[in-house]
Design an enzyme around this catalytic site. Structure first.
Site, mmCIF file in Angstrom:
data_model
loop_
_atom_site.group_PDB
_atom_site.id
_atom_site.type_symbol
_atom_site.label_atom_id
_atom_site.label_comp_id
_atom_site.label_asym_id
_atom_site.label_seq_id
_atom_site.Cartn_x
_atom_site.Cartn_y
_atom_site.Cartn_z
ATOM 1 N N ASP A 243 40.179 37.259 35.224
ATOM 2 C CA ASP A 243 40.505 37.187 33.925
ATOM 3 C C ASP A 243 39.313 37.059 33.086
ATOM 4 O OD1 ASP A 243 42.718 35.735 32.403
ATOM 5 O OD2 ASP A 243 41.248 34.201 32.013
ATOM 6 N N GLU A 324 40.429 42.318 34.311
ATOM 7 C CA GLU A 324 41.099 42.078 33.051
ATOM 8 C C GLU A 324 40.195 42.290 31.802
ATOM 9 O OE1 GLU A 324 43.790 39.060 30.261
ATOM 10 O OE2 GLU A 324 41.951 38.537 31.223
#
Length: 605
Positions: A243, A324
């Site tokens: 993330d 990401e």
């Protein structure tokens, strides 16, 4: 098929041969076939996938009960959004304990059972890791609050003195991605500061105030996360989706920056514009493209991933790191997937590209060229838990086609147009070489929930934006499994943590599986053909017959011709063309089979 009249037939574009002239821009891969180079990876958002215990919230045993759904569909791997212990201020992306499953979702034993069941079925499992920030409930942050300014405990986070006479102003002007300032003053110091005491420090949070950013210059932070990786690798996970992979390292001095930050945003100003050129960093650390201010895409993140690559290497050499990273241009994104760093990076430039032949040709070309330069596979994605489902997003018209959520008082998408384009876009995407991602429910043709009552919203972006952005709840609604069951079969009691729209009845999995021509049947057929034709490791050549056409995108991958028609005039296929799969009903132009507007077809070459 629908027959066109003679006038329409005369206007039809034609493909005269199933062996067209092509310009190859990407050669078929002859590298070792690591699973992640070609995998179709299915994203599971645990709280909304399937509920086993009846509390209305999805859980790990619910996912385990549906493992055969992934096998039947034909995907290769499953990526789980965070399932760790968390106060759920941001639906699990605020982690309090990285080594323990949250009781909301089950136990560590439940997760190990899920892994065992997935591996027995030949499925890989990717865990989500959130290293940019922790929850404010994390033991480290609680210790930092208690220890006070200048302490070793606070050094793990980005605590700073404020500006102004009494430190009453934030340390810099950064904004939170969820809206509002990116700094919060430590509560127990704020009141004292008004009495002239100046040690009321602030802490940085690029997301919600309950998600304090870690200081990745601190060696203890780095060693802790390497140990977390090993903890889950030892239990058998096949990789990690990272993330905010571009956000852990900030520019020295945390300089002011007047740019804007966003969740998922492209930098193209026109449908055909794709940013591919490298940008030199300015003094504030910004590269001038996308989310690239002094809080993003700093050189130091690459040292972290080179170290993580070494952590994964001893584990059979086939585990994966997925970034990401909201980074543009694509040439800069490719730096994250160099041979000693990550293995994949999400292609947000592709996700945010307009439904336009020239724009898509440009972004596909740039994506393949950038990833080929570093020997990495390109990824393709159309939906995820942070964006409007593409079955609804592609039904929006007008300038604002990428809003952050859709509320009941916002302009509503054209549902029929959106699904037609979404199916065409999906079939086009699955024909591309590389790896593809599927977000839960898109195989059922699920639309966004655009009529959700505002008082039910749980995304912090809703209130932090001053109630101006509907946020991401609309794409996170619990899935429908059985059309005639309470809660559409999401769980045994019919409870759902967010209400499901009535449109979910026709999208329920039991209906989709048994309906000829359903979105599910298209996904299943495409995935089976993609595997049989080895398209993931295939080549890509643009069909020169349509190179200058503003309304057609056509390419060849191995022995499959993929044609998408964006325009009103039908595209006539060669006589006797063998159609493998189509995203929607075909038509005729004269005596030829033809592809109508907003439709993609795969043809045997």
């Amino acid at each position: 098929m629908t027959h066109l009249d003679s006038t329409s037939a005369a206007q039809a574009l034609e493909l005269t041969t199933t062996s067209p002239t092509v310009s190859v821009i990407h050669a078929a891969s002859d590298v070792a076939r690591e699973w992640w180079r070609t995998a179709v990876i299915y994203q599971v958002y645990p709280r909304s996938f399937a509920d086993a215990d009846g509390d209305g919230i999805g859980d790990i045993p619910g996912i385990t009960s549906k493992l055969d759904h992934f096998v039947d569909l034909g995907v290769d791997a499953v990526w789980l959004s965070p399932f760790y212990r968390s106060p759920q201020a941001d639906a699990g992306y605020d982690v309090a304990d990285y080594r323990e499953v949250d009781p909301l979702f089950g136990t560590n034993a439940d997760f190990e059972a899920l892994l065992e069941g997935a591996h027995a079925r030949g499925l890989k499992v990717i865990a989500d890791l959130v290293p940019n920030h922790t929850s404010d409930d994390h033991a480290w942050f609680q210790a930092a609050l208690a220890a006070g300014p200048g302490s070793a405990e606070r050094a793990r986070y980005l605590f700073r003195e404020g500006q102004g006479e009494h430190g009453e102003l934030p340390p810099n002007n950064w904004k939170s991605i969820f809206g509002g300032p990116a700094w919060t003053r430590v509560s127990e110091r704020a009141a004292a500061a008004t009495d002239g005491i100046t040690d009321g420090q602030w802490y940085l949070h690029m997301f919600d105030t309950r998600q304090p950013d870690l200081d990745w210059e601190h060696p203890e932070v780095r060693s802790e996360f390497e140990d977390i990786l090993r903890f889950w690798l030892d239990r058998g996970v096949d990789g990690f989706r990272i993330d905010v992979a571009h956000g852990m390292v900030k520019a020295p001095g945390l300089p002011d920056w007047d740019g804007d930050v966003a969740m998922v945003e492209g930098s193209s100003e026109a449908p055909g514009a794709v940013d591919t050129e490298p940008h030199e960093a300015a003094e504030d650390g910004s590269t001038g493209a996308g989310n690239s201010g002094p809080m993003f895409d700093q050189e130091g993140v690459h040292d972290i991933y080179r170290a993580w690559h070494k952590v994964l290497a001893p584990y059979d050499g086939d585990r994966a790191l997925v970034a990401e990273a909201w980074v543009e241009p694509l040439s800069r994104l490719a730096r994250y997937v160099r041979s000693d760093e990550m293995h994949q990076a999400f292609n947000f430039s592709y996700l945010t590209t307009a439904w336009d032949a020239a724009a898509l040709r440009g972004v596909v070309t740039a994506s393949l060229e950038a990833s080929d330069a570093v020997g990495a596979p390109t990824t393709w994605v159309l939906s995820n838990h942070d964006v409007i489902r593409h079955a609804s997003r592609m039904g929006l018209t007008g300038a604002a086609v990428r809003p952050n959520g859709i509320g009941k008082n916002d302009p509503q998408p054209d549902a029929e147009l959106g699904l037609r384009r979404a199916r065409a876009a999906t079939l086009q995407m699955l024909g591309l070489p590389g790896s593809a991602y599927v977000y839960q429910g898109e195989e059922l043709g699920l639309p966004e929930h655009t009529d959700l009552d505002d008082d039910l919203r749980q995304d912090p972006a809703w209130w932090r934006s001053g109630y101006t952005e509907a946020g991401r709840d609309g794409c996170r609604v619990p899935l429908p499994w059985v059309a005639d069951a309470p809660g559409y079969g999401f769980g045994p009691t019919g409870k759902t943590w967010l209400p499901q729209p009535d449109t979910y009845k026709e999208c329920a999995a039991d209906v989709q599986r048994t309906t000829e021509g359903s979105t599910y049947s298209m996904y299943k057929a495409a995935l089976a053909t993609r595997r049989a034709k080895d398209l993931g490791l295939g080549s890509l050549g643009w069909v020169e017959d349509f190179a200058s056409s503003p309304s057609v995108l056509a390419f060849v991958n191995n022995d499959v011709l993929v044609v998408t028609n964006f325009g009103e005039a039908p595209v006539a296929l060669p006589e006797g063309a063998e159609v493998l799969i189509t995203s929607g009903p075909l038509t005729t132009a004269g005596d030829r089979t033809a592809v109508p507007q907003d439709t993609t077809v795969w043809v045997q070459v």
